[in-house]
Design a protein around this motif. Structure first.
Motif, short mmCIF file in Angstrom:
data_model
loop_
_atom_site.label_atom_id
_atom_site.label_comp_id
_atom_site.label_asym_id
_atom_site.label_seq_id
_atom_site.Cartn_x
_atom_site.Cartn_y
_atom_site.Cartn_z
N ASP A 10 0.77 -1.24 0.00
CA ASP A 10 0.00 0.00 0.00
C ASP A 10 0.80 1.30 0.00
O ASP A 10 0.22 2.37 0.19
CB ASP A 10 -0.97 0.00 1.18
CG ASP A 10 -1.98 -1.14 1.05
OD1 ASP A 10 -2.40 -1.42 -0.09
OD2 ASP A 10 -2.35 -1.73 2.09
N GLU A 70 2.99 4.35 -1.90
CA GLU A 70 2.80 4.99 -3.20
C GLU A 70 4.04 5.76 -3.65
O GLU A 70 4.75 6.33 -2.83
CB GLU A 70 1.64 5.98 -3.14
CG GLU A 70 0.30 5.34 -2.96
CD GLU A 70 -0.82 6.35 -3.05
OE1 GLU A 70 -1.75 6.09 -3.83
OE2 GLU A 70 -0.76 7.38 -2.35
N PRO A 93 -0.05 10.28 -7.55
CA PRO A 93 0.32 8.88 -7.35
C PRO A 93 0.26 8.09 -8.66
O PRO A 93 -0.62 8.33 -9.49
CB PRO A 93 -0.72 8.37 -6.36
CG PRO A 93 -1.87 9.29 -6.49
CD PRO A 93 -1.32 10.62 -6.93
N ASP A 148 2.87 0.13 -6.23
CA ASP A 148 4.16 0.63 -6.68
C ASP A 148 5.35 -0.14 -6.14
O ASP A 148 6.39 -0.19 -6.78
CB ASP A 148 4.29 2.11 -6.30
CG ASP A 148 3.21 2.95 -6.95
OD1 ASP A 148 2.76 2.61 -8.06
OD2 ASP A 148 2.80 3.94 -6.34
N ASP A 180 2.46 3.99 3.52
CA ASP A 180 1.09 3.81 4.00
C ASP A 180 1.08 4.02 5.51
O ASP A 180 1.61 3.20 6.26
CB ASP A 180 0.60 2.41 3.64
CG ASP A 180 -0.76 2.10 4.24
OD1 ASP A 180 -1.50 3.04 4.60
OD2 ASP A 180 -1.08 0.90 4.38
#
Length: 128
Positions: free
Chosen positions: A63, A65, A72, A77, A108
């Motif tokens: 999660d 980015e 984003p 990613d 995240d």
């Protein structure tokens, strides 16, 4: 029209995590939930086929980015993996622009994951 491949090397060497002791990597600078925003130049308004090659250490969740010019990238990613990994990510959901571009990695905040972002190579093609 002929095109050539161009790249920019972006150096981070930063630990992203909930606190500085989250991962034992004294060689990496603690950055918290967001890496530094690093600037690189693109010399054309016709950049195409862009992708990133990301070097990361000890990513634990999907999660996080990557932000290109504040936007984003689409999809996930950075995949989870122990130790060092090298990941290729197509530039989708954001665009390279002529002149100054920025790159940043965002952790995240809902996770307890800590990881290091090493180097990122931004690749694109441009007219010859």
């Amino acid at each position: 029209m002929s095109r050539r491949t161009v790249h920019a090397l972006v150096e981070f060497g930063e630990l992203l995590g909930p606190h500085e002791e989250a991962l034992d990597v004294p060689w990496a600078e603690f950055a918290g939930d967001r890496s530094s925003e690093v600037v690189f130049e693109v010399g054309t308004d016709d950049a195409a086929d862009a992708y990133l090659q990301i070097q990361a250490y000890d990513v634990g969740t999907y999660d996080h980015e990557v932000l290109l010019n504040g936007e984003p990238l689409s999809g996930f990613d950075l995949p989870p993996a122990d130790g060092w990994q090298s990941w290729t990510d197509a530039v989708t959901g954001a665009e390279l622009r002529e002149g100054e571009n920025t790159l940043r990695v965002r952790r995240d905040e809902e996770s307890r994951d800590a990881f290091v972002v090493g180097s990122v190579v931004v690749n694109w093609t441009e007219p010859v």
